[in-house]
Design an enzyme around this catalytic site. Structure first.
Site, short mmCIF file in Angstrom:
data_model
loop_
_atom_site.label_atom_id
_atom_site.label_comp_id
_atom_site.label_asym_id
_atom_site.label_seq_id
_atom_site.Cartn_x
_atom_site.Cartn_y
_atom_site.Cartn_z
N GLU A 185 0.35 3.61 1.84
CA GLU A 185 0.46 4.04 3.24
C GLU A 185 1.88 3.85 3.78
O GLU A 185 2.29 4.55 4.70
CB GLU A 185 -0.50 3.22 4.11
CG GLU A 185 -1.90 3.76 4.17
CD GLU A 185 -2.04 5.02 5.02
OE1 GLU A 185 -1.53 5.04 6.14
OE2 GLU A 185 -2.68 5.97 4.54
N LYS A 218 2.03 -3.30 7.32
CA LYS A 218 2.15 -3.56 5.89
C LYS A 218 3.60 -3.43 5.42
O LYS A 218 4.00 -4.08 4.45
CB LYS A 218 1.26 -2.58 5.10
CG LYS A 218 -0.23 -2.93 5.16
CD LYS A 218 -0.55 -4.13 4.27
CE LYS A 218 -2.03 -4.33 4.09
NZ LYS A 218 -2.36 -5.42 3.17
N TYR A 255 -1.27 0.30 10.93
CA TYR A 255 -1.58 -0.39 9.67
C TYR A 255 -0.38 -0.33 8.73
O TYR A 255 0.07 -1.35 8.19
CB TYR A 255 -2.81 0.25 9.03
CG TYR A 255 -3.06 -0.17 7.59
CD1 TYR A 255 -3.66 -1.38 7.29
CD2 TYR A 255 -2.71 0.67 6.53
CE1 TYR A 255 -3.88 -1.77 5.97
CE2 TYR A 255 -2.93 0.30 5.21
CZ TYR A 255 -3.53 -0.93 4.94
OH TYR A 255 -3.75 -1.30 3.63
N THR A 258 0.81 -1.22 0.00
CA THR A 258 0.00 0.00 0.00
C THR A 258 0.85 1.26 0.00
O THR A 258 1.95 1.28 0.57
CB THR A 258 -0.90 0.00 1.26
OG1 THR A 258 -1.38 1.33 1.46
CG2 THR A 258 -0.17 -0.44 2.51
P1 NAP Z 1 -11.26 -4.86 2.33
O1 NAP Z 1 -12.45 -4.55 1.49
O2 NAP Z 1 -11.20 -4.36 3.72
O3 NAP Z 1 -11.09 -6.46 2.34
C1 NAP Z 1 -10.22 -7.10 3.24
C2 NAP Z 1 -10.47 -8.59 3.19
O4 NAP Z 1 -9.64 -9.24 4.18
C3 NAP Z 1 -11.92 -9.00 3.51
O5 NAP Z 1 -12.27 -10.11 2.74
C4 NAP Z 1 -11.83 -9.39 4.99
O6 NAP Z 1 -12.85 -10.27 5.40
C5 NAP Z 1 -10.48 -10.09 4.96
N1 NAP Z 1 -9.88 -10.26 6.29
C6 NAP Z 1 -9.71 -9.35 7.26
N2 NAP Z 1 -9.12 -9.89 8.33
C7 NAP Z 1 -8.93 -11.20 8.05
C8 NAP Z 1 -8.38 -12.31 8.75
N3 NAP Z 1 -7.91 -12.18 9.99
N4 NAP Z 1 -8.33 -13.51 8.13
C9 NAP Z 1 -8.82 -13.67 6.88
N5 NAP Z 1 -9.36 -12.66 6.16
C10 NAP Z 1 -9.41 -11.45 6.74
O7 NAP Z 1 -9.93 -4.36 1.61
P2 NAP Z 1 -9.70 -4.02 0.04
O8 NAP Z 1 -9.98 -2.58 -0.15
O9 NAP Z 1 -10.33 -5.04 -0.78
O10 NAP Z 1 -8.12 -4.17 -0.04
C11 NAP Z 1 -7.52 -5.44 -0.32
C12 NAP Z 1 -6.10 -5.45 0.22
O11 NAP Z 1 -5.35 -4.39 -0.38
C13 NAP Z 1 -5.98 -5.22 1.72
O12 NAP Z 1 -4.89 -5.99 2.17
C14 NAP Z 1 -5.67 -3.75 1.86
O13 NAP Z 1 -4.97 -3.50 3.04
C15 NAP Z 1 -4.82 -3.52 0.62
N6 NAP Z 1 -4.88 -2.18 0.02
C16 NAP Z 1 -6.09 -1.60 -0.25
C17 NAP Z 1 -6.11 -0.36 -0.89
C18 NAP Z 1 -7.42 0.31 -1.23
O14 NAP Z 1 -7.38 1.53 -1.49
N7 NAP Z 1 -8.51 -0.41 -1.31
C19 NAP Z 1 -4.91 0.27 -1.25
C20 NAP Z 1 -3.71 -0.38 -0.96
C21 NAP Z 1 -3.70 -1.62 -0.34
P3 NAP Z 1 -14.30 -9.71 5.87
O15 NAP Z 1 -15.06 -9.42 4.60
O16 NAP Z 1 -14.86 -10.84 6.63
O17 NAP Z 1 -14.07 -8.47 6.67
O1 G4F Z 2 -10.75 6.59 3.05
P1 G4F Z 2 -9.73 6.51 4.09
O2 G4F Z 2 -10.11 5.89 5.39
O3 G4F Z 2 -8.49 5.78 3.44
P2 G4F Z 2 -6.93 5.72 3.81
O4 G4F Z 2 -6.70 6.01 5.24
O5 G4F Z 2 -6.21 6.58 2.83
O6 G4F Z 2 -6.60 4.19 3.58
C1 G4F Z 2 -7.04 3.48 2.43
O7 G4F Z 2 -6.08 3.60 1.41
C2 G4F Z 2 -4.80 3.00 1.70
C3 G4F Z 2 -3.89 3.24 0.49
O8 G4F Z 2 -3.26 4.47 0.60
C4 G4F Z 2 -5.02 1.52 1.95
F1 G4F Z 2 -3.84 0.91 2.18
C5 G4F Z 2 -5.95 1.33 3.13
O9 G4F Z 2 -6.20 -0.07 3.30
C6 G4F Z 2 -7.27 2.03 2.84
O10 G4F Z 2 -7.90 1.35 1.77
O11 G4F Z 2 -9.18 7.98 4.42
C7 G4F Z 2 -8.70 8.83 3.41
C8 G4F Z 2 -8.45 10.23 4.00
C9 G4F Z 2 -7.64 10.22 5.30
O12 G4F Z 2 -6.71 11.26 5.26
C10 G4F Z 2 -8.66 10.50 6.39
O13 G4F Z 2 -8.13 11.19 7.52
O14 G4F Z 2 -9.72 10.79 4.34
C11 G4F Z 2 -9.62 11.40 5.62
N1 G4F Z 2 -10.96 11.47 6.21
C12 G4F Z 2 -11.63 12.62 6.51
N2 G4F Z 2 -12.82 12.34 7.06
C13 G4F Z 2 -11.75 10.43 6.57
C14 G4F Z 2 -12.91 10.98 7.10
N3 G4F Z 2 -11.56 9.11 6.48
C15 G4F Z 2 -12.55 8.29 6.90
N4 G4F Z 2 -12.41 6.94 6.78
N5 G4F Z 2 -13.73 8.79 7.45
C16 G4F Z 2 -13.95 10.13 7.58
O15 G4F Z 2 -14.99 10.56 8.07
#
Ligand code: NAP
Ligand code: G4F
Length: 344
Positions: free
Chosen positions: A135, A160, A156, A133
């Site tokens: 992050e 990662k 987090y 990520t």
């Molecule tokens: P997500 O929607 O939160 O999905 C996470 C998945 O992991 C869900 O299927 C969840 O199951 C499962 N999980 C959580 N804890 C677990 C455990 N202890 N054992 C087995 N499974 C578990 O995340 P996503 O947005 O699809 O992201 C996929 C991956 O990419 C994650 O690793 C995330 O950190 C990473 N990532 C995401 C982004 C982004 O912007 N979306 C960016 C960079 C990296 P449940 O459905 O039961 O909760």
């Molecule tokens: O949507 P967010 O919670 O995503 P964040 O923290 O960027 O993380 C996501 O992206 C990462 C990749 O860069 C992944 F690795 C991670 O698993 C996840 O998918 O927050 C985005 C921004 C932050 O700066 C937060 O402080 O939005 C700001 N924010 C402002 N108000 C909020 C809110 N975030 C959330 N969740 N809820 C609010 O009300």
């Protein structure tokens, strides 16, 4: 040639569901791994459960990233060609409340999968994808690329980063095909409801229906590089088809503030947002009728936050031939439209 097989850990998540769609379309046999939950957690893959693929090309399995024996068991019984480790406690804010669980799942969980591949002597057969990520960069140089130094600023991100280096260590120590996809924020209609983009688009759809309502948000000034999840899962697959394992930044190269996301989302329902006040007292109002639609709730601020994430995806473009198709305005539009449709 025998059919390609892929295991998706975290199949019930946003990316797991999109990757399942992609791999099934490509003809893979998919082993979709979910964890046990007290309520249904398969909404994002119900369309697969209800399709011809279920139990013919898509096979569900149970395992938990915190439980080595469950991982060993499913990997031993399936011996897949590719493992995509997308499982994680993926909410940055929540990781400050549950740092130990986050480390157990996101850091040690990845180690458990890599070690299972090694113990089961599958290094020459099974390729590994680590969902890394943006992050991990923290507050550092902009734009961020593969060579940018890491300075993670949340439990987090630190977890990662452990998984990132462990993946590289298994590649270098044992010759495993193991890659890190350093993905920037990616969103879409299947995005979890507590991430900021989906929280905004759901609220905007509700306000569109009810003609009133307030969204409570935290840091409006944070900038993120938001792409479309469907584009991004394709990059995961491309990384796994390379001759040599390597790590790639996947992004759009554009960043926008949370404030801009709010403005753009409201624009899609014909409302222009005006900002008034400062800090915790700032509000977003409808320019035409003065109704308040956005307020600040200090509970949504994090102990530390990243000011700006903006990725340079030129390595992925050059080597993988990957580039994002959907950019900011279209992404906001498709998310708002989808939530309006769901609200009907
Ligand atoms: P997500 O929607 O939160 O999905 C996470 C998945 O992991 C869900 O299927 C969840 O199951 C499962 N999980 C959580 N804890 C677990 C455990 N202890 N054992 C087995 N499974 C578990 O995340 P996503 O947005 O699809 O992201 C996929 C991956 O990419 C994650 O690793 C995330 O950190 C990473 N990532 C995401 C982004 C982004 O912007 N979306 C960016 C960079 C990296 P449940 O459905 O039961 O909760
Ligand atoms: O949507 P967010 O919670 O995503 P964040 O923290 O960027 O993380 C996501 O992206 C990462 C990749 O860069 C992944 F690795 C991670 O698993 C996840 O998918 O927050 C985005 C921004 C932050 O700066 C937060 O402080 O939005 C700001 N924010 C402002 N108000 C909020 C809110 N975030 C959330 N969740 N809820 C609010 O009300």
């Amino acid at each position: 040639m025998k059919k390609k097989t892929a295991m998706i850990l975290g199949v019930t998540g946003q990316d797991g569901s999109h990757l399942s769609d992609l791999l099934l379309k490509k003809g893979y046999l998919v082993y979709g791994v979910k964890r046990r939950s007290s309520s249904f957690n398969t909404q994002r893959i119900d369309h697969i459960y209800n399709s011809k693929y279920f139990n013919t090309k898509f096979f569900p399995f149970y395992a938990d990233l915190t439980d080595s024996s469950s991982l060993l068991k499913i990997i031993q019984s399936t011996k897949p060609h590719e493992i995509y480790n997308l499982s994680a406690q993926s909410h940055v804010h929540t990781s400050f409340e549950t740092p130990e669980y986050t480390a157990n799942t996101d850091a040690i969980g990845s180690l458990r999968v890599l070690e299972a591949i090694k113990i089961l002597k599958l290094i020459d057969k099974t390729k590994y994808y680590q969902a890394s990520t943006s992050e991990i960069f923290g507050n550092t140089q902009i734009p961020q690329r593969e060579t940018t130094p890491f300075r993670p600023t949340s439990p987090y991100a630190i977890s990662k980063l452990y998984a990132y280096w462990t993946t590289i260590n298994y590649r270098e120590s044992y010759g495993m095909f193991a890659v890190n996809g350093i993905l920037f924020n990616h969103e879409g209609p299947r995005r979890g409801e507590t991430f900021v983009t989906r929280k905004i688009t759901r609220a905007v759809a509700k306000i569109n229906k009810e003609k009133r309502g307030i969204i409570y948000l935290g840091n409006l000034n944070a900038k993120r590089d938001w792409g479309y999840a469907v584009d991004y899962v394709e990059s995961m697959w491309k990384m796994m088809q390379q001759k040599k394992p390597d790590d790639f930044v996947i992004s759009t190269g554009e960043s926008h503030t949370v404030r801009e996301f709010v403005e753009e989302a409201f624009k899609n329902i014909g409302i222009k947002i005006l900002w008034k006040g400062k800090g915790l007292n700032e509000i977003g109002i409808n320019k035409d009728n003065g109704k308040v639609h956005v307020k600040i709730d200090p509970g949504y601020f994090r102990p530390t936050d990243i000011s700006e994430l903006r990725g340079d995806y030129s390595k992925a473009k050059k080597i993988l031939g990957w580039k994002p198709k959907v950019k900011f305005k279209d992404l906001v539009k498709l998310m708002v439209q989808s939530d309006i449709k769901k609200n009907k």
